[in-house]
Write an enzyme that holds these catalytic residues in place. Structure first.
Site, PDB file in Angstrom:
ATOM      1  N   ASP A 163       2.668   9.170  -3.911  1.00 29.96           N
ATOM      2  CA  ASP A 163       3.647   9.999  -4.040  1.00 29.96           C
ATOM      3  C   ASP A 163       3.554  10.474  -2.241  1.00 29.96           C
ATOM      4  O   ASP A 163       3.201  12.169  -2.332  1.00 29.96           O
ATOM      5  CB  ASP A 163       2.499  11.039  -4.693  1.00 29.96           C
ATOM      6  CG  ASP A 163       0.757  10.815  -3.846  1.00 29.96           C
ATOM      7  OD1 ASP A 163       0.688  10.002  -2.716  1.00 29.96           O
ATOM      8  OD2 ASP A 163       0.111  11.678  -3.561  1.00 29.96           O
TER       9      ASP A 163
ATOM     10  N   THR B   4      -5.018   1.142   0.681  1.00 30.81           N
ATOM     11  CA  THR B   4      -5.540   2.273   1.148  1.00 30.81           C
ATOM     12  C   THR B   4      -6.004   2.529   2.248  1.00 30.81           C
ATOM     13  O   THR B   4      -6.044   1.674   3.089  1.00 30.81           O
ATOM     14  CB  THR B   4      -7.127   2.468  -0.055  1.00 30.81           C
ATOM     15  OG1 THR B   4      -7.640   4.121   0.190  1.00 30.81           O
ATOM     16  CG2 THR B   4      -7.733   1.436  -0.146  1.00 30.81           C
ATOM     17  N   GLY B   5      -6.716   3.799   2.850  1.00 29.87           N
ATOM     18  CA  GLY B   5      -7.159   3.637   4.475  1.00 29.87           C
ATOM     19  C   GLY B   5      -8.370   4.212   3.621  1.00 29.87           C
ATOM     20  O   GLY B   5      -9.533   4.163   5.228  1.00 29.87           O
ATOM     21  N   ASP B   6      -9.691   3.618   2.829  1.00 28.83           N
ATOM     22  CA  ASP B   6     -10.987   3.923   3.002  1.00 28.83           C
ATOM     23  C   ASP B   6     -11.852   2.712   3.433  1.00 28.83           C
ATOM     24  O   ASP B   6     -10.854   1.492   3.891  1.00 28.83           O
ATOM     25  CB  ASP B   6     -10.848   3.720   1.270  1.00 28.83           C
ATOM     26  CG  ASP B   6     -10.191   5.273   0.915  1.00 28.83           C
ATOM     27  OD1 ASP B   6     -10.574   6.942   1.087  1.00 28.83           O
ATOM     28  OD2 ASP B   6     -10.008   5.442  -0.647  1.00 28.83           O
TER      29      ASP B   6
ATOM     30  N   ARG C 198      -8.271   0.677   4.839  1.00 23.32           N
ATOM     31  CA  ARG C 198      -8.077   0.587   6.246  1.00 23.32           C
ATOM     32  C   ARG C 198      -6.801  -0.011   6.896  1.00 23.32           C
ATOM     33  O   ARG C 198      -6.394   0.174   8.225  1.00 23.32           O
ATOM     34  CB  ARG C 198      -9.050  -0.053   7.623  1.00 23.32           C
ATOM     35  CG  ARG C 198     -10.403  -0.120   6.963  1.00 23.32           C
ATOM     36  CD  ARG C 198     -11.209   1.290   7.450  1.00 23.32           C
ATOM     37  NE  ARG C 198     -12.200   1.915   7.311  1.00 23.32           N
ATOM     38  CZ  ARG C 198     -12.908   3.171   7.587  1.00 23.32           C
ATOM     39  NH1 ARG C 198     -12.671   4.117   7.630  1.00 23.32           N
ATOM     40  NH2 ARG C 198     -13.959   3.348   7.297  1.00 23.32           N
TER      41      ARG C 198
ATOM     42  N   PHE D  53      -6.117  15.756  15.341  1.00 20.46           N
ATOM     43  CA  PHE D  53      -5.938  14.306  14.804  1.00 20.46           C
ATOM     44  C   PHE D  53      -4.977  13.433  14.798  1.00 20.46           C
ATOM     45  O   PHE D  53      -3.595  14.196  14.093  1.00 20.46           O
ATOM     46  CB  PHE D  53      -6.925  14.580  13.401  1.00 20.46           C
ATOM     47  CG  PHE D  53      -6.649  13.285  11.769  1.00 20.46           C
ATOM     48  CD1 PHE D  53      -8.036  12.079  12.519  1.00 20.46           C
ATOM     49  CD2 PHE D  53      -5.658  12.741  11.523  1.00 20.46           C
ATOM     50  CE1 PHE D  53      -7.915  11.711  11.869  1.00 20.46           C
ATOM     51  CE2 PHE D  53      -5.734  11.610  10.999  1.00 20.46           C
ATOM     52  CZ  PHE D  53      -6.807  10.945  10.493  1.00 20.46           C
TER      53      PHE D  53
ATOM     54  N   THR E  22      -5.506   7.560  -2.462  1.00 20.04           N
ATOM     55  CA  THR E  22      -5.473   8.752  -3.153  1.00 20.04           C
ATOM     56  C   THR E  22      -3.210  10.140  -3.371  1.00 20.04           C
ATOM     57  O   THR E  22      -2.676   9.375  -2.776  1.00 20.04           O
ATOM     58  CB  THR E  22      -5.076   9.634  -1.269  1.00 20.04           C
ATOM     59  OG1 THR E  22      -6.291   8.703  -1.092  1.00 20.04           O
ATOM     60  CG2 THR E  22      -5.873  10.706  -1.131  1.00 20.04           C
TER      61      THR E  22
ATOM     62  N   LYS F 275     -15.245  15.332  14.391  1.00 18.54           N
ATOM     63  CA  LYS F 275     -15.466  15.058  13.495  1.00 18.54           C
ATOM     64  C   LYS F 275     -14.108  13.662  12.977  1.00 18.54           C
ATOM     65  O   LYS F 275     -13.258  14.157  13.592  1.00 18.54           O
ATOM     66  CB  LYS F 275     -16.029  15.863  12.174  1.00 18.54           C
ATOM     67  CG  LYS F 275     -13.837  16.304  12.105  1.00 18.54           C
ATOM     68  CD  LYS F 275     -14.117  17.381  10.908  1.00 18.54           C
ATOM     69  CE  LYS F 275     -12.869  17.913  10.962  1.00 18.54           C
ATOM     70  NZ  LYS F 275     -12.421  19.298   9.678  1.00 18.54           N
TER      71      LYS F 275
ATOM     72  N   ASP G  71      -0.189   2.909  -3.388  1.00 17.06           N
ATOM     73  CA  ASP G  71      -0.914   3.825  -3.010  1.00 17.06           C
ATOM     74  C   ASP G  71      -2.567   4.604  -3.573  1.00 17.06           C
ATOM     75  O   ASP G  71      -2.209   3.957  -4.627  1.00 17.06           O
ATOM     76  CB  ASP G  71      -0.182   5.273  -2.597  1.00 17.06           C
ATOM     77  CG  ASP G  71      -1.076   6.200  -1.497  1.00 17.06           C
ATOM     78  OD1 ASP G  71      -2.077   5.211  -0.549  1.00 17.06           O
ATOM     79  OD2 ASP G  71      -0.872   7.252  -1.177  1.00 17.06           O
TER      80      ASP G  71
END
Length: 1117
Positions: free
Chosen positions: A748, A589-591, A700, A452, A288, A475, A286
């Protein structure tokens, strides 16, 4: 659906303060103690009727989960509420922790109950004095209990191969017994009349030549008992003991993996997988909280097409270094620094935003930060002392940023009289809005919260201003916000998208902010639909999402935020070391894809020398198709595009494989493309490409995808037929099942649990996301950088040690059993024992047990520092060099050779041997002599395979041999009428009174070990292992193992830990022996002269040393 009527009139009052809620049963007992006539509630769930916030122990997560009350019309709910009738309608018991559908019918009003009102078993309450609730689910029907699945059982690859070795030994046992049984059936014959084979006495039928088949069967069973020592039953006990000590004493107490700041040591939560740590080829990580610190800080923002924030991120510094540029960072002397806020730009601070060209946009931006959230304030209502409790650090950072910009959210208020249409009130202290220096407290009514989730990827709130104006603030991720923007303002959209890409390239986490003013009539019409959807008992989540779509459109873009999450200390160096060790690392990652690539650069996962294959859904062609809105066409087009990209990348990769100097490969793929790439028709292509890449980044990938639990994957062998869903778990299983590689997953958070459990080895990081990943893991560490020590040092050592233990056990048991097998040929296949029963019973238990355990605990080829200095040594474990069938065959050959030496040398030499009385030696004299040679030889053979020999090796080997002599002295010196002990009476004393005993004891072990000696010498000279080369390179190095650099840690330990640390500082005796047959020509013996300690002279060095000038010895002062 279940409808259960509950009378609140008969329900008792109960007050639950902080930390009192242990489980549903505890609450039920509180109710029963107050009222023995408990109403018959069909389904029990606690419905909080007072604002409450819980920490769910199933999550074991530090960020709290915020729960809100049920808002009822014109009904006062307090601790005296005991005279109303109510009915609860809810779903059937299920294991979904994040969903709940139900209604509370109270005084002819239907009040929706959602997960926000559900308190799970084992929670703690905060920010409330009491709650009034009703219990629905109990016992095994609670969501927590239905999620309490058995932790998947994991066995190491070496253990599974050990099982095959044991089966091979069983097959060998059967062959030996079969040969002996056939020989016995053939051997019995009437011509041996003097043996009385046809005797009618008890047991005579075993050798009756008239029934050879019966002879075969009975001898078969006899020999199975006789040769049963070939099966190393004590091996499993010894291995478990070794692994347990390795885990508890070596891994758990390694100060190199102790994190001082959090006082967190490493933790081995299982001892089954120690050696698996030494064979890991793929790591799934992961980002983050695993690679980064999970300390979110508001760093930059874009408002109305203008970028604010002058800071420089770690990623930007890395990019500048790679391009040879130098970045100068100008930090204001009066810049505000606070946890969660690392923003510096005087254009926005202290009301200066009023002078910007777009002050109205700035004002809406700050209000959106202060209003659109689910954060709860705690403590004094002052900017310096207030604390925010948020479900995620990102959300807290945004509210803290609003505070520093002059929009201070300080109060959250909810009255005791609840009305479904009555809002929650939040209070924001706004500065410099009307004019510079003016501060005013503004209450905002939060009418609706559209929460969310991983599907929506956005959050919205509908609020009413004091002047009655209705505004929706939203947002979320840029992909979902841009889809819902109103037409027009294309310039701002374009500029903001460029800013988002710029932020992503800097490694920042981005969110887009938008708003929309609502007409009261439109809102009222929409709110009715919202209430109906929220009260629905079927498909509530889907209906709420559909209703949200009706209002979340035609939004006006305000800007975007950029939050920095810095890398953990030592991550780049650790990843570089692991890559040198031959380990391939995948980051999920989700970035955004730009953020993921630059994070890869920052942590040395990707470098400029790598060829990057990027498969992204953010292309013009795909965007054009997505704009048309036809989902079927989008799916078809994206699948074709992904197939085309995969085929193109694979062809290009294969062209690099054919060239010797081809670059290393890296694959970057986003979540949408990954979904189609894992389609059965494309899965093989993806696997072939990814397995040949040294680094893979999947971006993503949503938390929901990671959390999908498909445990059935482990039970299915034909992985090609699986219908994969995409996500981290599926990617892990793809490599684990499809490539048959040993995988390690590290994370984590609770969303990493499935990935951790799916891999061969799961590692949890005890970070800010809580302890759920740790609780589901096999090993726990505090920082990612400790992975290098865990794998390259402890994992590698454990693998080497366990391999030696297994092969040595195989060798010594096979050697011992074969001597008995050879005797069978001279005993007429009768099943006569060669050794005394006690010899056979104590061989594995006492005479050869301790030395192999010492080797399993203390043997090491190179030091920990050299293991990390030369991480390439780890590749031997990946290739499984030390436990191949070839290695087993070599040990079997030496067992065969030595057993022949033991039996025929001893038995042949004893034919001419006589005792002091002039009598020839009998069976028990010969067997005792042979057993003595076996015990001495197998213990000395153990020393030859040791890379380092300590005092414990001498004590264990010498003690085992001494234990044999003590036993035989006592055993043969006492005469009793029981069993066959009279056969052994005085045997050892007779043997030791002859010269034959001492010559045999000297010559037989030498002859038996001669071939081993030659083999090890040739192997070390001409076919050395990697670690043997490193040993030669550093044979004269100062091996000071003191830990002076850890003294700071020692000063912060408990008294017991400090004592243990002090002991570790004491000088240790360094190995005096190499344990190898001999060293390479022209070199001193490997450990011969270390530290100036005397070492026995080696025979093969005498001639060379006699003609050479003596060399100074290296040692400590």
């Amino acid at each position: 659906m279940v409808s259960s009527s509950s009378s609140f009139a008969s329900a008792p009052e109960f007050i639950i303060s902080n930390n009192e809620v242990d489980n549903e049963i505890d609450i039920l007992s509180k109710i029963q103690s107050n009222n023995s006539k408990l109403p018959n509630w069909g389904r029990r769930v606690r419905l909080a009727l007072q604002t409450a916030k819980e920490i769910d122990t199933l999550h074991s997560s530090t960020p709290p989960v915020i729960h809100r009350d049920i808002k009822s019309a014109n009904v006062l709910i307090d601790r005296n509420f005991n005279a109303r009738l109510a009915e609860v309608q809810c779903e059937q018991p299920n294991n979904s922790l994040y969903t709940f559908t139900g209604n509370l019918i109270l005084q002819n009003q239907t009040l929706p109950v959602s997960p926000n009102q559900l308190l799970l078993r084992g929670c703690s309450l905060r920010n409330t004095e009491y709650i009034v609730g009703v219990v629905i689910f109990t016992g095994h029907e609670t969501k927590v209990m239905m999620n309490a699945m058995n932790v998947p059982s994991k066995r190491s690859t070496l253990e599974r191969k050990l099982d095959k070795l044991i089966l091979t030994l069983f097959a060998t046992l059967f062959v030996m017994c079969f040969i002996g049984a056939v020989g016995s059936a053939v051997f019995v014959n009437k011509k041996y009349f003097y043996l009385h084979l046809e005797s009618s006495e008890e047991g005579g039928a075993q050798f009756d030549p008239r029934n050879r088949f019966l002879v075969f069967l009975l001898t078969m069973f006899t020999l199975i008992t006789l040769y049963s020592t070939i099966i190393p039953i004590s091996l499993y006990v010894s291995i478990e003991m070794i692994k347990f000590i390795q885990s508890t004493q070596f891994i758990n107490k390694d100060l190199h993996m102790y994190h001082l700041e959090t006082n967190t040591p490493a933790l081995a939560r299982t001892s089954n997988l120690n050696e698996e740590l030494g064979q890991v080829e793929y790591i799934f990580s992961d980002k983050t909280g695993t690679l980064t610190r999970n300390l979110m800080e508001f760093f930059k923002c874009s408002i109305g097409g203008e970028v604010y924030g002058t800071g420089v991120t770690e990623i930007e510094r890395g990019i500048a270094e790679r391009s040879g540029k130098k970045i100068e960072e100008n930090i204001s002397s009066n810049a505000v620094r606070e946890k969660g806020f690392n923003f510096d730009d005087p254009r926005l601070m202290r009301g200066a935003w009023r002078n910007e060209p777009n002050p109205d946009n700035c004002k809406e931006f700050f209000r959106c930060l202060a209003i659109c959230h689910t954060v709860l304030p705690e403590g004094d209502e002052s900017p310096e002392k207030i604390k925010y409790q948020a479900a995620s650090p990102d959300e807290a950072a945004l509210v803290i940023a609003a505070k520093n910009f002059g929009f201070f959210f300080y109060r959250f208020k909810q009255l005791h009289c609840f009305l479904l249409r009555t809002p929650t009130m939040i209070y924001v202290r706004e500065s410099h809005v009307e004019k510079m220096g003016k501060i005013q407290d503004v209450p905002y009514e939060i009418l609706n919260v559209l929460e969310f989730n991983s599907t929506r990827k956005r959050q919205s709130v509908v609020c009413r201003y004091p002047d009655g104006r209705l505004v929706l603030y939203c947002k979320g991720a840029d992909t979902v916000i841009y889809e819902r923007l109103a037409d027009g303002n294309n310039d701002i959209k374009k500029v903001t998208r460029e800013h988002l890409e710029q932020f992503g390239s800097s490694g920042l986490r981005t969110l887009c902010l938008a708003y929309k003013e609502l007409h009261p009539d439109v809102y009222e019409s929409w709110n009715e639909k919202f209430i109906q959807a929220k009260s629905s008992l079927r498909d509530r989540e889907r209906k709420l999402d559909e209703v949200a779509e009706l209002i979340e459109h035609d939004l006006i873009l305000i800007g975007s935020t950029a939050i920095e999450d810095k890398l953990q200390e030592g991550v780049p160096a650790c990843i570089e070391t692991l890559k040198r060790a031959g380990i391939k690392i995948w980051v999920l990652t989700g970035d955004k894809i730009e953020t993921a690539i630059n994070i890869g650069y920052a942590c040395n996962l990707i470098n400029n020398e790598m060829k990057q294959f990027i498969i992204s859904s953010e292309t013009d062609a795909i965007r054009e198709v997505e704009e048309r809105g036809d989902q079927i066409e989008i799916a078809r087009f994206m699948k074709e595009e992904v197939k085309k990209e995969l085929k193109s990348c694979l062809e290009e990769a294969q062209s690099y494989f054919s060239s010797l100097s081809g670059p290393k490969l890296a694959l970057v793929i986003d979540g949408k493309c990954l979904m189609y790439a894992l389609d059965p028709s494309l899965r093989v292509m993806l696997l072939n490409l990814s397995l040949n890449c040294h680094a893979v980044v999947c971006c993503r990938v949503s938390p929901l995808q990671k959390a999908q639990v498909n445990l059935f994957l482990k039970a299915i062998k034909d992985w090609w037929c699986l219908d994969f869903n995409y996500g981290a778990l599926q990617v892990t299983s793809l490599v684990k099942k499809g490539a048959q590689k040993i995988t390690l997953s590290i994370g984590d958070g609770a969303n990493d649990v499935s990935m951790i459990q799916a891999a061969h080895v799961g590692v949890g990081i005890s970070g800010l996301e809580g302890m759920q990943a740790v609780m589901a893991s096999d090993f726990a560490i505090a920082q990612f950088r400790y992975l290098a020590d865990l794998l390259l040092v402890h994992g590698r050592w454990s693998y080497l040690r366990i391999c030696k233990v297994v092969t040595y056990f195989f060798y010594k048991n096979l050697t011992f059993t074969l001597t008995q097998f050879w005797f069978t040929f001279q005993a007429g296949f009768s099943g006569q024992r060669f050794y005394d029963d006690w010899f056979q019973s104590l061989y594995n238990v006492i005479f050869t047990a301790l030395p192999v355990i010492i080797v399993g605990l203390f043997d090491k080829d190179v030091s920990a520092s050299l293991s990390k200095k030369y991480p390439e040594l780890y590749m031997e474990g990946i290739r499984n060099v030390f436990f191949k069938w070839r290695v087993v065959a070599i040990w079997a050959f030496f067992s065969l050779y030595q057993s022949l030496i033991f039996y025929y040398f001893v038995s042949s030499s004893s034919l001419s041997g006589k005792n002091s009385a002039g009598k020839t030696f009998g069976l028990w004299d010969v067997s005792t002599m042979a057993f003595t040679c076996v015990v001495v030889t197998v213990n000395l053979r153990l020393l030859m395979i040791c890379n380092s020999i300590t005092r414990w090796h001498y004590i264990s080997v010498g003690g085992s041999i001494l234990a044999w002599f003590i036993f035989i002295f006592l055993y043969s010196g006492i005469s009793t009428p029981y069993d066959r002990q009279e056969n052994m009476y005085f045997v050892i004393y007779v043997l030791m009174s002859t010269l034959y005993f001492y010559l045999t004891l000297l010559l037989v072990p030498v002859a038996a070990l001669f071939c081993d000696f030659i083999y090890q010498g040739v192997q070390r000279w001409f076919f050395p292992y990697d670690y043997q080369i490193i040993q030669e390179m550093h044979r004269h190095d100062d091996t000071d193992t003191s830990r002076a650099h850890l003294l700071e840690i020692g000063n912060n330990l408990t008294p017991a830990e400090a004592r243990s640390h002090a002991i570790s500082q004491l000088p240790r005796e360094i190995s005096k022996h190499t344990g190898f047959a001999f060293d390479s020509p022209g070199y001193e013996s490997f450990f011969a002269a270390q530290l100036g300690v005397f070492a026995p002279t080696k025979a093969w060095d005498v001639a060379r040393r006699a003609s050479m000038k003596s060399r100074p010895k290296i040692g400590h002062k």
